[in-house]
Design a protein around this motif. Structure first.
Motif, mmCIF file in Angstrom:
data_model
loop_
_atom_site.group_PDB
_atom_site.id
_atom_site.type_symbol
_atom_site.label_atom_id
_atom_site.label_comp_id
_atom_site.label_asym_id
_atom_site.label_seq_id
_atom_site.Cartn_x
_atom_site.Cartn_y
_atom_site.Cartn_z
ATOM 1 N N SER A 172 0.824 -1.216 0.000
ATOM 2 C CA SER A 172 0.000 0.000 0.000
ATOM 3 C C SER A 172 0.853 1.258 0.000
ATOM 4 C CB SER A 172 -0.942 0.003 1.206
ATOM 5 O OG SER A 172 -0.210 -0.095 2.421
ATOM 6 N N LEU A 173 2.008 1.224 0.651
ATOM 7 C CA LEU A 173 2.887 2.391 0.667
ATOM 8 C C LEU A 173 3.457 2.665 -0.720
ATOM 9 C CD1 LEU A 173 4.265 4.618 2.307
ATOM 10 C CD2 LEU A 173 6.130 3.002 2.784
ATOM 11 N N LEU A 174 3.739 1.602 -1.476
ATOM 12 C CA LEU A 174 4.233 1.790 -2.839
ATOM 13 C C LEU A 174 3.211 2.508 -3.705
ATOM 14 C CD1 LEU A 174 5.890 -1.677 -3.566
ATOM 15 C CD2 LEU A 174 7.010 0.435 -2.810
ATOM 16 N N LYS A 175 1.950 2.360 -3.346
ATOM 17 C CA LYS A 175 0.875 3.016 -4.102
ATOM 18 C C LYS A 175 0.704 4.471 -3.677
ATOM 19 C CE LYS A 175 -2.932 3.257 -6.658
ATOM 20 N NZ LYS A 175 -2.915 3.188 -8.126
ATOM 21 N N THR A 176 0.793 4.750 -2.393
ATOM 22 C CA THR A 176 0.402 6.069 -1.886
ATOM 23 C C THR A 176 1.569 6.950 -1.482
ATOM 24 O OG1 THR A 176 0.196 5.212 0.385
ATOM 25 C CG2 THR A 176 -1.762 5.098 -1.020
ATOM 26 N N GLY A 177 2.733 6.380 -1.217
ATOM 27 C CA GLY A 177 3.848 7.152 -0.682
ATOM 28 C C GLY A 177 4.695 7.817 -1.748
ATOM 29 N N THR A 178 5.520 8.781 -1.318
ATOM 30 C CA THR A 178 6.523 9.357 -2.205
ATOM 31 C C THR A 178 7.693 8.377 -2.310
ATOM 32 O OG1 THR A 178 7.729 10.447 -0.411
ATOM 33 C CG2 THR A 178 5.873 11.658 -1.419
ATOM 34 N N LYS A 179 8.555 8.612 -3.267
ATOM 35 C CA LYS A 179 9.720 7.741 -3.422
ATOM 36 C C LYS A 179 10.578 7.770 -2.151
ATOM 37 C CE LYS A 179 11.474 7.521 -7.458
ATOM 38 N NZ LYS A 179 12.185 7.814 -8.724
ATOM 39 N N ILE A 185 0.019 -8.198 -7.890
ATOM 40 C CA ILE A 185 -0.875 -8.865 -8.838
ATOM 41 C C ILE A 185 -1.361 -7.926 -9.931
ATOM 42 C CG2 ILE A 185 -3.060 -10.112 -9.086
ATOM 43 C CD1 ILE A 185 -2.730 -11.077 -6.223
ATOM 44 N N THR A 186 -1.707 -6.694 -9.578
ATOM 45 C CA THR A 186 -2.282 -5.774 -10.563
ATOM 46 C C THR A 186 -1.377 -4.567 -10.760
ATOM 47 O OG1 THR A 186 -3.545 -4.555 -8.897
ATOM 48 C CG2 THR A 186 -4.615 -6.458 -9.929
ATOM 49 N N LEU A 187 -1.389 -4.034 -11.953
ATOM 50 C CA LEU A 187 -0.555 -2.890 -12.286
ATOM 51 C C LEU A 187 -0.942 -1.661 -11.473
ATOM 52 C CD1 LEU A 187 1.699 -1.846 -14.155
ATOM 53 C CD2 LEU A 187 -0.068 -1.269 -15.828
ATOM 54 N N ASN A 188 -2.228 -1.494 -11.200
ATOM 55 C CA ASN A 188 -2.669 -0.291 -10.499
ATOM 56 C C ASN A 188 -2.596 -0.410 -8.981
ATOM 57 O OD1 ASN A 188 -4.815 -1.942 -9.880
ATOM 58 N ND2 ASN A 188 -6.363 -0.762 -10.993
ATOM 59 N N SER A 189 -2.077 -1.528 -8.470
ATOM 60 C CA SER A 189 -1.979 -1.685 -7.014
ATOM 61 C C SER A 189 -0.725 -1.033 -6.450
ATOM 62 C CB SER A 189 -2.011 -3.167 -6.630
ATOM 63 O OG SER A 189 -0.885 -3.847 -7.173
ATOM 64 N N VAL A 190 0.218 -0.647 -7.310
ATOM 65 C CA VAL A 190 1.453 -0.001 -6.867
ATOM 66 C C VAL A 190 1.831 1.098 -7.849
ATOM 67 C CG1 VAL A 190 2.368 -2.078 -5.730
ATOM 68 C CG2 VAL A 190 2.942 -1.626 -8.115
ATOM 69 N N ASN A 191 2.668 1.997 -7.379
ATOM 70 C CA ASN A 191 3.382 2.920 -8.261
ATOM 71 C C ASN A 191 4.660 2.198 -8.668
ATOM 72 O OD1 ASN A 191 5.318 4.861 -9.144
ATOM 73 N ND2 ASN A 191 4.177 6.498 -8.134
ATOM 74 N N VAL A 192 4.758 1.815 -9.923
ATOM 75 C CA VAL A 192 5.874 0.959 -10.336
ATOM 76 C C VAL A 192 7.215 1.660 -10.155
ATOM 77 C CG1 VAL A 192 4.501 -0.457 -11.896
ATOM 78 C CG2 VAL A 192 5.581 1.619 -12.764
ATOM 79 N N ASP A 193 7.256 2.970 -10.292
ATOM 80 C CA ASP A 193 8.520 3.684 -10.092
ATOM 81 C C ASP A 193 8.970 3.566 -8.640
ATOM 82 O OD1 ASP A 193 8.693 4.482 -12.735
ATOM 83 O OD2 ASP A 193 7.629 6.364 -12.403
ATOM 84 N N ASN A 194 8.025 3.611 -7.705
ATOM 85 C CA ASN A 194 8.372 3.421 -6.297
ATOM 86 C C ASN A 194 8.883 2.009 -6.046
ATOM 87 O OD1 ASN A 194 7.681 6.016 -5.570
ATOM 88 N ND2 ASN A 194 5.659 5.477 -4.770
#
Length: 384
Positions: free
Chosen positions: A325-332, A361-370
């Motif tokens: 969840s942090l990869l989705k919502t947090g800053t780098k 599992i899903t592309l939108n569950s994380v910020n891939v750059d993070n």
């Protein structure tokens, strides 16, 4: 990416040292990404690429190029072809392109006694036809369906193993295998595939004696299921743990733990290490986990890493705790700081490798750059 890409031998040595109780040169990194994520990330079509697995190699290769990991980071655990042929009710392809696992009843209440007497025979004769509509037929039709499904399964698996081998060789990944076998805790197989979540919750309260007899009866079958084709102390049998956090303490102590412990010990007696996905919050049961054979691999989803390190770190090999969840919502910066925090807690003294708290599992569950930034940071900076 990492400053200097290590060789396969260097990466393998990280894990053999870890499992030998030595302190590796640095903290190993394991990214775990599913085939659904890989297809989405590479711009593929979930509705098509899961049915024609020859298209998976390019998607997997893209993930391997972009996400650092010391072991192969991507795999396909379940594909739809053989489930479709079987008319499966327990794994059904959803309209969004993801296999869904509905709450199913493979074992009827009235069949408990037959299951307790002979789990294997009961599964063949009653459970499989209940779970797979195409097997609920005459013997000839049933045999043909099973043959077609098994052929599809072996074709898919052979192609996946070919892809895995190509990518491991091309990208110089470590050669240890945390998924050399697979099984479930006896209570979990009864819950997931046989009685279903709702029914087992009722059974625990209404007929606990039969539940206890059933999990004891199926334990030898789970030990056999968990056998690795080529047992090796550096490989492991994967066991995802599901139901324990939903049980009362007294029910866990009676119905879950004894048979599960016997399973892990039974595999260990045959020279096979277990790899546990400690799902949800097991903090009530951390002291139990300390009783398992030394060197058991455990990825934790939730809980207090300080307590887990204190109670298990000297005996077992721990990973996880890093929240997707942090990869989705947090800053780098926030994401990297969380990795630093966990490494400071978990790495001292060894017995730790870095991974997220669950597979992606899903592309939108994380910020891939993070996600990429965290994996690169750990690979470049994390030591014991």
């Amino acid at each position: 990416m990492i400053e200097k890409m290590p060789s396969s031998e260097e990466r393998t040595q990280l894990f053999t040292d870890l499992m030998d109780g030595k302190i590796p040169k640095r903290v190993p990194v394991v990214a775990q990404l599913t085939h659904e994520f890989a297809i989405q990330y590479a711009g593929g079509d979930l509705q098509e690429d899961q049915w024609d697995t020859t298209n998976l190699e390019a998607s997997f290769e893209k993930v391997c190029e972009d996400f650092y990991s010391d072991l192969l980071p991507v795999s396909a655990f379940r594909l739809p072809s053989f489930y479709k042929l079987l008319g499966s009710k327990n794994f059904v392809m959803g309209s969004n392109g993801f296999l869904q696992h509905p709450d199913v009843e493979g074992l009827k209440l009235e069949d408990y006694d037959d299951f307790i007497a002979s789990p294997y025979n009961c599964i063949l004769e009653k459970v499989l036809p209940n779970l797979h509509s195409a097997l609920n037929s005459d013997p000839v039709t049933r045999s043909l369906v099973m043959a077609k499904a098994f052929k599809a399964y072996t074709d898919e698996t052979s192609n996946l193993f070919r892809i895995y081998g190509n990518l491991i060789n091309k990208s110089n990944y470590g050669t240890v295998n945390f998924y050399a076998g697979f099984c479930e805790a006896p209570f979990d197989i009864l819950s997931d595939q046989l009685r279903g979540f709702k029914n087992i919750s009722l059974d625990v309260r209404r007929i606990p004696d039969k539940v206890e007899a059933a999990v004891n009866a199926v334990t030898p079958l789970m030990i056999k299921m968990g056998n690795q084709p080529f047992p090796d102390k550096y490989n492991a049998t994967f066991i995802p743990l599901h139901m324990a956090p939903y049980l009362r303490d007294k029910d866990f102590e009676r119905l879950y733990w004894p048979s599960f412990k016997k399973l892990v010990e039974g595999l260990a007696e045959k020279g096979m290490r277990s790899f546990l996905f400690v799902e949800q919050d097991w903090m009530r049961y951390v002291d139990y986990l300390a009783e398992l054979p030394a060197g058991t691999l455990m990825t934790f989803e939730h809980g207090d890493p300080k307590i887990v390190k204190e109670k298990l770190g000297n005996k077992h090999i721990i990973s996880g705790f890093y929240p997707l969840s942090l990869l989705k919502t947090g800053t780098k910066e926030q994401c990297i700081d969380k990795a630093k925090e966990l490494i400071e807690i978990m790495a001292p003294g060894g017995g730790y490798y870095f991974s997220f708290d669950k597979v992606i599992i899903t592309l939108n569950s994380v910020n891939v750059d993070n996600a990429k930034a965290v994996l690169d940071y750990v690979a470049n900076n994390a030591s014991y």
